[in-house]
Design a protein around this motif. Structure first.
Motif, short mmCIF file in Angstrom:
data_model
loop_
_atom_site.label_atom_id
_atom_site.label_comp_id
_atom_site.label_asym_id
_atom_site.label_seq_id
_atom_site.Cartn_x
_atom_site.Cartn_y
_atom_site.Cartn_z
N TYR A 33 3.16 -10.12 -3.89
CA TYR A 33 4.13 -9.03 -3.76
C TYR A 33 4.49 -8.80 -2.29
O TYR A 33 5.62 -8.51 -1.96
N VAL A 34 3.48 -8.93 -1.39
CA VAL A 34 3.77 -8.80 0.04
C VAL A 34 3.85 -10.18 0.69
O VAL A 34 3.41 -10.38 1.81
N PHE A 43 1.46 -1.87 3.80
CA PHE A 43 2.44 -2.86 4.25
C PHE A 43 3.44 -2.22 5.21
O PHE A 43 3.73 -2.75 6.29
N LEU A 44 3.95 -1.04 4.83
CA LEU A 44 4.92 -0.35 5.68
C LEU A 44 4.27 0.09 6.99
O LEU A 44 4.92 0.16 8.03
N ALA A 45 2.97 0.38 6.94
CA ALA A 45 2.28 0.86 8.14
C ALA A 45 1.88 -0.28 9.06
O ALA A 45 1.93 -0.15 10.28
N THR A 81 -3.16 -10.66 -7.58
CA THR A 81 -1.78 -11.12 -7.73
C THR A 81 -0.84 -10.36 -6.79
O THR A 81 0.21 -10.88 -6.43
N ILE A 82 -1.23 -9.14 -6.36
CA ILE A 82 -0.36 -8.35 -5.49
C ILE A 82 -0.16 -9.01 -4.13
O ILE A 82 0.76 -8.64 -3.41
N PHE A 120 7.73 3.65 -5.17
CA PHE A 120 7.14 2.58 -4.35
C PHE A 120 8.19 1.51 -4.08
O PHE A 120 8.36 1.06 -2.95
N ALA A 167 -7.85 6.35 -9.90
CA ALA A 167 -6.56 7.02 -10.00
C ALA A 167 -5.57 6.51 -8.95
O ALA A 167 -4.37 6.69 -9.09
N LEU A 168 -6.09 5.87 -7.90
CA LEU A 168 -5.23 5.41 -6.80
C LEU A 168 -4.36 4.24 -7.27
O LEU A 168 -4.88 3.20 -7.65
N PRO A 169 -3.02 4.42 -7.28
CA PRO A 169 -2.17 3.32 -7.73
C PRO A 169 -2.15 2.18 -6.70
O PRO A 169 -1.73 2.38 -5.56
N SER A 220 -2.62 5.50 -13.28
CA SER A 220 -2.48 4.74 -12.04
C SER A 220 -1.75 3.41 -12.28
O SER A 220 -1.14 2.86 -11.37
N LEU A 232 -1.86 10.57 -7.98
CA LEU A 232 -3.26 11.03 -7.88
C LEU A 232 -3.41 12.41 -8.50
O LEU A 232 -4.34 12.67 -9.27
N VAL A 236 -7.01 8.06 -16.80
CA VAL A 236 -6.84 7.95 -15.34
C VAL A 236 -6.32 6.56 -14.99
O VAL A 236 -5.41 6.40 -14.17
N VAL A 262 -0.38 -0.58 -6.41
CA VAL A 262 0.94 -1.00 -5.90
C VAL A 262 1.40 -0.05 -4.80
O VAL A 262 1.95 -0.49 -3.77
N GLY A 263 1.16 1.24 -5.00
CA GLY A 263 1.54 2.22 -3.98
C GLY A 263 0.77 2.01 -2.70
O GLY A 263 1.34 2.05 -1.60
N LEU A 264 -0.54 1.75 -2.84
CA LEU A 264 -1.39 1.55 -1.67
C LEU A 264 -0.94 0.31 -0.89
O LEU A 264 -0.83 0.34 0.34
N THR A 307 2.01 -1.07 -0.85
CA THR A 307 3.29 -0.79 -0.21
C THR A 307 3.09 0.04 1.04
O THR A 307 3.67 -0.24 2.10
N LEU A 308 2.25 1.07 0.91
CA LEU A 308 2.02 1.98 2.02
C LEU A 308 1.41 1.26 3.22
O LEU A 308 1.89 1.38 4.36
#
Lengths: 213, 225
Positions: free
Chosen positions: B167-168, B83-85, B163-164, A168, B72-74, A151, A188, A147, B76-78, B80-81
């Motif tokens: 990134y933003v 950030f865009l919101a 570190t992310i 992304f 499981a939640l990525p 991710s 996910l 998992v 980097v995706g979170l 980015t998301l």
């Protein structure tokens, strides 16, 4: 923030390609991790002096940011999938090693001694007695590592092998949330399915635990 | 390789690198600020939830699945998301870091509570203890080693992931990693990574020290986990 759901069917084939891409980085990483962790765990389990060293070393590797690991591997492996797989392998090690050592520790000494008393050599005891009994704990580690690897694949999008993570970067650069939502959801889903597959494998491989229940 | 290590040592030890608004000292403090705040907020959310689930025995299913979901939640995706919101703010950083840490703390807290011998719990109830007395005087102390393991693990993961922030476009030690990456300056990336690792290990050791202080009156058996 609005998500354009019509985008999904339009990009179906891209999404399938990226998902397969994602898997072809995560799955080998866990397999290689297991291949490295198993012998190391046996050593850590048998040689007490090396135990702290091995576990401590894998813990330190875990503290390095994943982006940095990928970048640091670049001079050695270049801009290839190998870099992504190697970086993730390093990450899976900490979970796999710790759980395998714990699994082997959980085998009662008497069981091990009984096997030896029946004339089994150490290798035979390991393969036919210790590893099967440690299997559930090892599998718990494999599930977490899988998992986690799924991710983390997206982090490798910085070197161009991020699978769904590519979405992304795409959404970030174009200031367009839809691909990002798609990437998060698919990532996910992938982790969920992979975990279900592993649970099934574990169920099939441990008939003795089923009979008892 | 040797040359690279020499360069790294020079980078880490030069005085000019440590001072100024983009010096190591500032970046280190920023990184520490992001990590500690995120871990504290995560603990404030996760500890009560984990204790409640462990005490009542209800919602164990939730606790276990939450941890899987969180892993499981990525990240980097979170980032980015969010950030865009939300636009350019610290929200993406803190939301992602807290989301990363909460499941780890909840699961470990729950696991610690679940590992408490039911007979001990019954004995406490039999002596007429109220539920909160059972929780705080019996269960919590017994579950503390595993709870601390969860906090330490969460802290290490948060420090490594903070570190992310770079990134933003915020600060922290990730700046060196991302700037080095953009400038193809391997020494800078390596320096950033080393500093993050050192910070994570230092915080882990500090928490281990706190744990030892909390347990100094305990028989050694309590350390067995």
């Amino acid at each position: 923030m609005t998500v354009d759901w019509g985008w999904f069917p339009d990009h179906q084939s891209d999404l399938v390609t990226l998902t397969l891409d994602h898997l072809s980085t995560a799955v080998p990483a866990v397999l290689f991790g297991l291949l490295i962790a198993l012998p190391l765990a046996v050593i850590a389990h048998r040689v007490r002096a090396l135990r702290g060293l091995l576990l401590g070393l894998s813990n330190i590797l875990f503290t390095i940011p994943s982006i940095a690991i990928f970048v640091l591997l670049l001079p050695i492996t270049g801009l290839t999938r190998t870099t992504a797989i190697t970086g993730l392998t390093i990450y899976t090690l900490v979970v796999l090693l710790r759980n395998t050592v714990e699994g082997l520790d959980s085998v009662p000494t008497k069981v091990r001694e009984a096997s030896t008393a029946m004339g089994a050599r150490p290798l035979r005891t390991l393969l036919t007695v210790e590893l099967p009994l440690a299997f559930p704990v090892i599998m718990a580690g494999v599930r977490v590592a899988t998992v986690m690897a799924i991710s983390l694949v997206s982090v490798a999008s910085y070197i161009g092998y991020g699978g769904l993570g590519q979405l992304f970067t795409d959404g970030f650069q174009r200031n367009y949330p839809t691909p990002v939502v798609a990437g998060v959801l698919l990532s996910l889903l992938l982790a969920l399915v992979a975990d279900a597959v592993l649970v099934t494998i574990q169920w099939l491989c441990t008939p003795w635990l089923r009979r008892r229940a | 390789m040797i040359e690279l290590l020499k360069d790294l040592l020079r980078w880490l030890t030069s005085g000019s690198q440590w001072s100024g608004t983009d010096g190591i000292a500032t970046r280190l403090l920023e990184h520490l600020q992001y990590s500690l705040l995120a871990t504290l907020v995560a603990a404030a959310i996760a500890l009560p939830v984990g204790l409640l689930i462990g005490h009542t025995g209800r919602g164990a299913f939730l606790a276990i699945n939450l941890s899987g979901f969180g892993r499981a939640l990525p990240t980097v995706g979170l980032v980015t998301l969010v950030f865009l919101a939300s636009g350019l703010s610290m929200w993406p950083v803190y939301i992602s870091l807290v989301a990363l840490a909460v499941p780890v703390i909840v699961t470990n807290t729950y696991a610690g509570m679940a590992a408490v011998d039911p007979e001990v719990r019954d004995a406490a109830r039999g002596q007429g203890m109220r539920w909160y007395q059972v929780l705080f005087q019996v269960e919590l102390p017994l579950a503390l080693p595993l709870i601390m393991t969860g906090l330490r693990l969460a802290c290490v993961q948060v420090v490594a992931t903070a570190t992310i922030a770079a990134y933003v476009s915020f600060g922290g030690l990730g700046r060196y990693v991302f700037d080095g990456l953009a400038q193809r300056d391997l020494v800078q990336v390596l320096g950033g990574a080393v500093l993050v690792a050192v910070l994570a290990i230092a915080l882990d050791l500090a928490l281990a020290g706190v744990q030892r202080l909390l347990f100094r009156n305990r028989p050694p058996r309590a350390h067995a986990h």
